[in-house]
Design an enzyme around this catalytic site. Sequence first.
Site, mmCIF file in Angstrom:
data_model
loop_
_atom_site.group_PDB
_atom_site.id
_atom_site.type_symbol
_atom_site.label_atom_id
_atom_site.label_comp_id
_atom_site.label_asym_id
_atom_site.label_seq_id
_atom_site.Cartn_x
_atom_site.Cartn_y
_atom_site.Cartn_z
ATOM 1 N N GLU C 70 0.824 -1.219 0.000
ATOM 2 C CA GLU C 70 0.000 0.000 0.000
ATOM 3 C C GLU C 70 0.853 1.262 0.000
ATOM 4 O O GLU C 70 0.525 2.238 -0.671
ATOM 5 C CB GLU C 70 -0.967 0.012 1.189
ATOM 6 C CG GLU C 70 -2.146 -0.949 1.038
ATOM 7 C CD GLU C 70 -1.819 -2.363 1.478
ATOM 8 O OE1 GLU C 70 -0.681 -2.586 1.946
ATOM 9 O OE2 GLU C 70 -2.693 -3.244 1.364
ATOM 10 N N HIS C 139 -11.335 -4.802 9.366
ATOM 11 C CA HIS C 139 -11.895 -4.652 8.007
ATOM 12 C C HIS C 139 -13.272 -3.990 8.036
ATOM 13 O O HIS C 139 -14.061 -4.182 7.119
ATOM 14 C CB HIS C 139 -12.031 -6.018 7.316
ATOM 15 C CG HIS C 139 -10.741 -6.650 6.929
ATOM 16 N ND1 HIS C 139 -9.894 -7.241 7.832
ATOM 17 C CD2 HIS C 139 -10.136 -6.793 5.720
ATOM 18 C CE1 HIS C 139 -8.844 -7.726 7.206
ATOM 19 N NE2 HIS C 139 -8.956 -7.465 5.921
#
Lengths: 368, 321, 341
Positions: C70, C139
Site C-alpha cells: 500500500e 476490516h
Amino acid sequence: MPDIAPLTMPKLGLSMTEGQVAAWHKADGDKITAGEEIADIETPKITTALESPASGTLRRRLVGPGETVSVGALIGVLADPVTPDTEVEAFIEEWRARFAAEKAAEPEAAAPEQERVATPYGPIQVLEAGPAAAPPVVLIHGFGSDYQSFLLLQPLLASRLRTLAVDLPGHGGSTKELPGADPASLAKAVAAAMSARGIQAAHLVGHSLGAAVALALAEQEPARALALTLVSPAGLGPEINGEFIAGFLSARRPRALASVLAMLFADEQAPVGHEMVEAVLRAKRLDGAEAALSAIAAANFPEGRQAHSLRHVLADPARPVNVVWGRHDRIIPASHAAGLPPHVKVTIYEDAGHVAHMEKPDHLARLI
Amino acid sequence: MQLNRDDLLRAWREMRTIRAFEEHVHTEFAAGGIPGFVHLYAGEEASAVGVCMHLSDRDVIASTHRGHGHCIAKGCDVKAMMREIFGRAGGLCAGKGGSMHIADISRGMLGANGIVGGAPPLVCGAALTAKVRGTGGVAIAFCGDGGANQGTTAEGMNLASVWKLPAIFVIEDNGYAESTASAWSLAGDPVKRAEGYGMPGTRVDGRDFFAVHEAAGEAIERARKGEGPSLLHVKLERFFGHFEGDAMTYRAADEVARLRAERDCLASFRRRVTEAGLLDGAALDAIDREAAALIDEAVSEAKAAAFPRPAELLTDVYVSY
Amino acid sequence: MPKKSFRQAVNEALRQEMERDPSVVVMGEDIAGGMGAPGEDDAWGGPLGVTKGLLAQFGRGRVLDTPISESAFIGAAAGAAATGLRPVADLMFVDFMGVCFDQIFNQAAKFRYMFGGKAKTPMVIRTMYGAGFRAASQHSQCLYPVFTHIPGLKVAIPSSPYEAKGLMIQAIRDDDPVIFFEHKAMYDDEEEVPDEAYTIPFGEANFLREGEDVTIVAIGRMVKFAREAADQLAREKIDCTVLDPRTTSPLDIGSILESVRETGRLVVVDEANPRCNMATDISAQAAEQAFDALKAPIRMVSPPHVPVPFSPALEDEFIPSVEKIGAAVRSVMAAPARRAA
C-alpha cells in the site's frame, strides 16, 4: 347524473401506481359542481388539484388527509342529498369488492418506457404511448424541461392517440450537442426524431420554447404540422421573465430551484414536488447540459427578451391552431394571445399560469 | 556521456554553488536569522551534481530532508531557495515549505521531504507518469542510509521492479542516520538488496564526481531504454551535523576535520581536472568568486525580503474548495 | 431510466472518465486480478468486482495490478498525480491506511501548500468502509473522520448509486486529492442512474426530505437508515428533514445550520466511532453557531467507543439502527422547550 358517483384516485402520469390525498377542500355534506376542485392529490412527482367529475353532494370522504392509496381506489362518494345512507354504504362496499377483484385479476400493464432514438443530430430521447395506428401527436416541452412535462397530459391523450413526447437537444436524455440553439435548429432534431419513429406528419403540441419549436417546424416543413396546439407559446411577443431564465440556470440547490419553478404555476404557493425539483437538478448535472441550456437561453431569450418572432407562421388558415394560455402566466404574458388571425382558437384559463398542460390537463386534452 | 570543458565548468559551478549555499546557511542559522530545522548537504555535492547532470526538466527527482543540493543541481532558482529558507515572500514555495519541503515541480524537483523514506513511492509514481505518457523521462529517488531502512524504500524498489519503471534509487550513505552509524543500522549490503529486488546495484565513491557521473549515466540510460530500475549506493561524507545545532558528540573528535582534509569531493574534483590539464585553476577560481557572490547576494536579498502577508496563511491548501 | 447497482455506478464512472481522459489510470491490489497467474485475466476485477471489465477495454498500461504494497502504490499515485496523471488508487479496506497513511497525509495532502501553490495532486483513493460484513475489527471501520481532519484532502461518502457515480466523476475531475468511501454493504443497492456522465459538486449537501420538526444529518450508509426512520416518524406526525452532506471535506455546514435554524432540533447519525467523529464535529459547529435556535439538546447516534466486533450478535448491536435513530428523534421532540434567556 346517476344517483351515486365515485371519486377515485386519478392516474397522474404513466408510471403512477399510488397517490396521497394531501388535503380536502370540501367537507361531507357540501354541494359540489362538476369541475370544482375538491381535493389536492400528491405524488412524489407532483401535487395537483382533483376536480370533481360530477355534480352532487359530497356524502363520504373515505381517505383521510395524508393517506396513500392505489390509483383507481375509491376516495369519496358523491350522491343526491336524498339518497339514503344505506344505499351509499352498499355502493361503497360493492365498489371496493369489485376494485379488489379487478386488481387481483389483471396485473398492471407495464408503463411505456422512454428510449433514445438515433438521429443525424445525435440521440434524441422519446416516450411513446398510445395505439400505434391512431393519429399521431408530438409533444414538445419548454425550456429546461423534458418529456416529463407531459406527465399529466400524455396519458390522457394516449388513450385515443399515438403520442410521442420528445426531449429537445440539450434537455433530458437527448444529446447535449446542439444542432443550433434557435427554434429552427431545434425543430430539425424534432423532425428527425419523428422520422426515426416513422411519423411523417402530426398534430404538434408545444409548450413555451417547445411551441416556438413547433412553429419553426411548421414553417420549415409545413406538411409535417397537421395542426398546432401552443401552450403559453414563445415566439408571439417580445416579453419573457428574464428572472425565471436566469434563476433556472443558476439554481443548484433544491430550495433555490423550487422557488424558481414555483413561478411556473398560477398559485404562488404551489408546492413543487421534491422529485420534480430533483429531476431538474439531475438533468442540469449531466455533462454538457448547463452549457447547452445557457446557449439556448442566450439564443432565444437574451437579456429577458425574446429573440425570435414566429407570428407569421400562424397566417395559414388551412391549419387548425389552438393557442392556450393561463391568465396568471408569470413567464410569458397572456397578452401575447391578442391580435392573432381569426382562425386561431384562443383559450385563456383564468386560474392557470405558465403550465396549463400541468394545471389544466383534462381541459387541454379535450381541446386536442 | 563524455564530459567536455563546458560540462566540467558547469559541474564545478553547481558543486561550488551548493557548498557556498550551505556554508552561508550554516553561518546565518548560527546568527539566528533562519527559523526551523535545517539539514546541510556540504560534503555530498558530487552525488547530486553527478546524477542530475544527466537530467532535464522532463525528468523528476524526489529528495530528502537534506535537499538543498539536489534542488540546486536540478536547476532551482538559488535566490528563491534562499528566500524560502528565510521564510520570506517570494520564496520558492512562498514561504510555506521551508528548507525541508523545498520544491519546484516545474523543474522536475518533487520536493525535499521531511519524512525519511518519503521519496521512493512518489518516484514510482513520477516514473509511471513518464512510462504511461511515453516521455522518455526518468525519476530518481534520493534517500539516505536512514531512508534505506524504511519499508517505503523496500516497497518502492519492489514495485519499480514489478512495473519495470524508469526509476533509480540513489542511497546517499553519509555514515549517519541522525546520530546512528550506518555501519550499525544498515544490515547487509544495499547493493545486494538491489539484487534481491531484481535490479542492478552499484557501489560508488561519492568523493569522486566522475565515478558518480558514470554510474548514474549507466543507470539512467538503462531506465530510458525501458529496461527498468537500478540502485546506486553512494558512500559519501557529511561535513555538518544531522541538523544545524547538532553538537555531533557521536562523532570522533577530529573526524570532520580529517574528512574535510582527505575526502572533500570538491578538492578531489579540482585536483583531478587541473592535474589532467582539463581546466586551469584560474577558471575554477573565477567560478568560486561568482558562486560566492551569488550566494552573498541571495542572502542579503532574502534578509531584505518581506515576510508573507498573514492572508497567505489560508491560500494554496486546495485548487478549489 | 435504467436501474444500476452501486457497484455498476462506480464502474461506469471509472469507465467513462477513462474513455474521456487518457491520463486517468486505475491501480490497486487485484484491481484486475490474476496477474501472473495461470488462470483468467481480470479474474477478480477488484476485490468486490467494482473494476471488472476495465482491463479488457483499457489494457495493462492503464489498469495496474500492484503487489500488496500500500505504501508503494498509494505513494506512486501521489507522485503520478503531481507529475501529470489522474490516478485512481484502490486502497481495498480503509483499515489498511495504517500501512500507508504517510503517503496520504504527509505527502499528497500537503504538496500544494508546502510547494507554495505550485503543485496539484489530482488523485482519487477509493476505499471500502463500514460494518455489517462480519469482517471484524480490522476490516470494518469508518475512518473518514481521520481524513476529514487533514487539510488538503477532500472526503466524499456517497449514500446511493446515483450519488456514487456523480461524486466519483467529480472526484476524478477534481484537481485535489479525494478520498472516496464506498460502504461495503451498499454495493448491491440499486436505483436509477443516468447512462450519461454527470457530476455532483462537492460541498453541497443533499436534502432528501424537508420537515419542520427535526433535522437529521446522516453520513454514507446511515442516510438510508435516517430516511427510513424519517418515514416511520412521519406516521407519528414527526416531520423530519434528512440531510446528506455528501462530502465531509468540504462540509456544507451552511445548509446544516440553515436547517437547524428552521427546525431547532438536530440529530446527527454517524457510523464512525463516537470520539472526534463527524457527529461531534457537526454538533459542535451547530452548538457554536446556532445555539440560539436550538429547542432541545443535540443528539448523536453513533456506535459505542469499541472496535467493530465479529459475532453477528455483537456487530448488529454496534451499528446504529433505524430504531436508534427513531428513538433519538423522539427524545429531542420530548425534551422540554428551552426557555429564551
